[in-house]
Enzyme design. Sequence first.
Site, mmCIF file in Angstrom:
data_model
loop_
_atom_site.group_PDB
_atom_site.id
_atom_site.type_symbol
_atom_site.label_atom_id
_atom_site.label_comp_id
_atom_site.label_asym_id
_atom_site.label_seq_id
_atom_site.Cartn_x
_atom_site.Cartn_y
_atom_site.Cartn_z
ATOM 1 N N ASN A 68 35.609 41.848 -10.446
ATOM 2 C CA ASN A 68 36.090 43.251 -11.107
ATOM 3 C C ASN A 68 37.228 43.602 -10.154
ATOM 4 O O ASN A 68 37.921 42.536 -9.421
ATOM 5 C CB ASN A 68 34.890 44.203 -11.033
ATOM 6 C CG ASN A 68 35.378 45.121 -12.514
ATOM 7 O OD1 ASN A 68 36.276 45.480 -12.580
ATOM 8 N ND2 ASN A 68 34.285 45.398 -12.984
ATOM 9 N N ARG A 69 37.816 44.765 -10.088
ATOM 10 C CA ARG A 69 39.186 45.081 -9.674
ATOM 11 C C ARG A 69 39.104 45.751 -8.408
ATOM 12 O O ARG A 69 38.097 46.552 -8.081
ATOM 13 C CB ARG A 69 39.737 46.042 -10.764
ATOM 14 C CG ARG A 69 39.862 45.338 -12.227
ATOM 15 C CD ARG A 69 40.078 46.356 -13.096
ATOM 16 N NE ARG A 69 40.421 45.504 -14.351
ATOM 17 C CZ ARG A 69 39.449 45.019 -15.326
ATOM 18 N NH1 ARG A 69 37.961 45.321 -15.144
ATOM 19 N NH2 ARG A 69 39.506 44.514 -16.461
ATOM 20 N N HIS A 124 38.568 39.744 -10.208
ATOM 21 C CA HIS A 124 37.986 38.764 -10.105
ATOM 22 C C HIS A 124 38.350 37.527 -9.005
ATOM 23 O O HIS A 124 38.475 36.692 -9.118
ATOM 24 C CB HIS A 124 37.561 37.930 -11.391
ATOM 25 C CG HIS A 124 36.984 38.837 -12.506
ATOM 26 N ND1 HIS A 124 35.951 39.660 -12.243
ATOM 27 C CD2 HIS A 124 37.069 38.321 -14.102
ATOM 28 C CE1 HIS A 124 35.430 40.094 -13.391
ATOM 29 N NE2 HIS A 124 35.965 39.554 -14.288
ATOM 30 N N HIS A 156 29.550 35.298 -14.328
ATOM 31 C CA HIS A 156 30.195 35.833 -15.658
ATOM 32 C C HIS A 156 29.751 35.180 -16.862
ATOM 33 O O HIS A 156 30.717 35.000 -17.648
ATOM 34 C CB HIS A 156 31.662 35.821 -15.313
ATOM 35 C CG HIS A 156 32.514 36.665 -16.078
ATOM 36 N ND1 HIS A 156 32.735 36.658 -17.276
ATOM 37 C CD2 HIS A 156 33.209 37.619 -15.610
ATOM 38 C CE1 HIS A 156 33.371 37.571 -17.571
ATOM 39 N NE2 HIS A 156 34.049 38.299 -16.551
ATOM 40 N N TYR A 171 28.664 34.731 -20.653
ATOM 41 C CA TYR A 171 28.466 35.477 -21.712
ATOM 42 C C TYR A 171 27.349 34.953 -22.496
ATOM 43 O O TYR A 171 27.426 33.734 -22.886
ATOM 44 C CB TYR A 171 29.801 35.020 -22.792
ATOM 45 C CG TYR A 171 31.220 35.391 -22.116
ATOM 46 C CD1 TYR A 171 31.679 34.972 -21.195
ATOM 47 C CD2 TYR A 171 31.884 36.458 -22.895
ATOM 48 C CE1 TYR A 171 33.021 35.346 -20.728
ATOM 49 C CE2 TYR A 171 33.195 36.806 -22.445
ATOM 50 C CZ TYR A 171 33.602 36.174 -21.169
ATOM 51 O OH TYR A 171 35.062 36.707 -20.882
ATOM 52 N N ASP A 180 33.394 47.769 -21.594
ATOM 53 C CA ASP A 180 33.912 47.044 -20.318
ATOM 54 C C ASP A 180 33.706 47.792 -19.186
ATOM 55 O O ASP A 180 34.987 48.405 -18.707
ATOM 56 C CB ASP A 180 35.357 46.426 -20.446
ATOM 57 C CG ASP A 180 35.927 45.602 -19.479
ATOM 58 O OD1 ASP A 180 35.007 45.274 -18.756
ATOM 59 O OD2 ASP A 180 36.867 45.277 -19.469
ATOM 60 N N GLN A 184 28.350 45.740 -14.744
ATOM 61 C CA GLN A 184 29.447 45.886 -15.681
ATOM 62 C C GLN A 184 28.932 45.309 -16.953
ATOM 63 O O GLN A 184 28.610 44.129 -17.322
ATOM 64 C CB GLN A 184 30.612 44.866 -15.118
ATOM 65 C CG GLN A 184 31.953 44.938 -16.163
ATOM 66 C CD GLN A 184 32.657 46.200 -15.814
ATOM 67 O OE1 GLN A 184 32.625 47.003 -14.773
ATOM 68 N NE2 GLN A 184 33.848 46.202 -16.411
ATOM 69 N N GLU A 216 27.287 41.864 -15.804
ATOM 70 C CA GLU A 216 27.647 41.479 -14.483
ATOM 71 C C GLU A 216 27.325 42.358 -13.399
ATOM 72 O O GLU A 216 27.800 43.266 -13.325
ATOM 73 C CB GLU A 216 29.282 41.463 -14.395
ATOM 74 C CG GLU A 216 29.812 40.360 -15.483
ATOM 75 C CD GLU A 216 31.388 41.109 -15.975
ATOM 76 O OE1 GLU A 216 32.134 40.923 -14.813
ATOM 77 O OE2 GLU A 216 31.654 41.220 -17.111
#
Length: 350
Positions: free
Chosen positions: A76-77, A102, A176, A178, A248, A288, A315
Amino acid sequence: MITRNRFGHMPDGTQVEAVTLENATGNQAVILSLGATIQKWYLVKESIDLVLGFGSVEEYLGDAHYIGRTVGRYANRIAKGMFSIDGDNHQVSVNQNGNCLHGGESGFHNRIWDITDIQDSDTPSVTMSLTSPDGDQGFPGQLQTQVTFTLDNDDCLTIHYEASTDKDTVYNPTQHTYFNICGQESGEVHNQQVRLIASQYTPANDQGIPTGEIRATKGSPFDLSELRSLADLIQNSHPEILATNGADHNWCVDGFEPSQSEQRLAAVLVDPKSGRKLITRTSMPGLQIYTANFLGQCKGKQGAEYGPFHGVCLESQFYPNSPNEPAFPSPVLRKEQKFKSTTSYQIVTK
Ligand code: BGC
């Protein structure tokens, strides 16, 4: 049972291995040494592969969406890629809107991990290790990190992370993948339902950077305490959901205590048609939920066509931008500490 196969090779010739973990029921998870990636999670009886992925190294290297990867050092950020630890300022690589996403330009997801342990039993496991040098993407300290994937006979895929560092740093790994519990080729996930054991979330600005507030979800579209369809979230007109074109966002999983390493129930994803369920548990404070809003059209495994909303990422993580938010659980890993965290995904079929 465990089998090891050659999956392909990197442009410099380094071999990429695929390790298949097979439990007593014959169900399989395939983990790649490239990015410590979950490439496949196959249910034999149902003939279903639960995760998006690719069939070649080239496709993984061309993927900008972190499909199946182990993400680090900081999932993440981090706002502007800047943070300080005890007054020492650090500038790390920025790769999205001037922020670090990431792990920066060259995070862990495209590295070759060493296969350092294999336990071949009816709950097979593989451990992969990576050394991230001091200054890697700007992060301080040489980080020794390990991730162990175990598939048990209850179809629980457990991911256990450990790390140590020679200088104080931050560490926030995630997986991560999906997921598409109707099958990786089955298209949009709108009809799947989700319930979260998370009564708060972290509101964020339009770049996905939390404002610092920890807000109760009650009475808002972020309240997922009862099962709701993913369509409800994806198509919601709440400005924070419109800003990210779907889910998100980071939810605060109930019951986090920094001193506790036990996993807590975090999320249940349900396919109402088949009754299949994916249960997520984690020892981490945040989750997340990302509904693949920005996944472009691309070709996946076995001719599958992927596009927006074809999977959902669950996540586990420290909250985004935690290095700059003293009120959030701290992602700082001290030199004398050992990082440990566990997240598991269990598939329950009827
Ligand atoms: C982020 C998304 C991002 C995606 C990249 C997610 O974890 O929150 O904003 O687009 O990863 O694949």
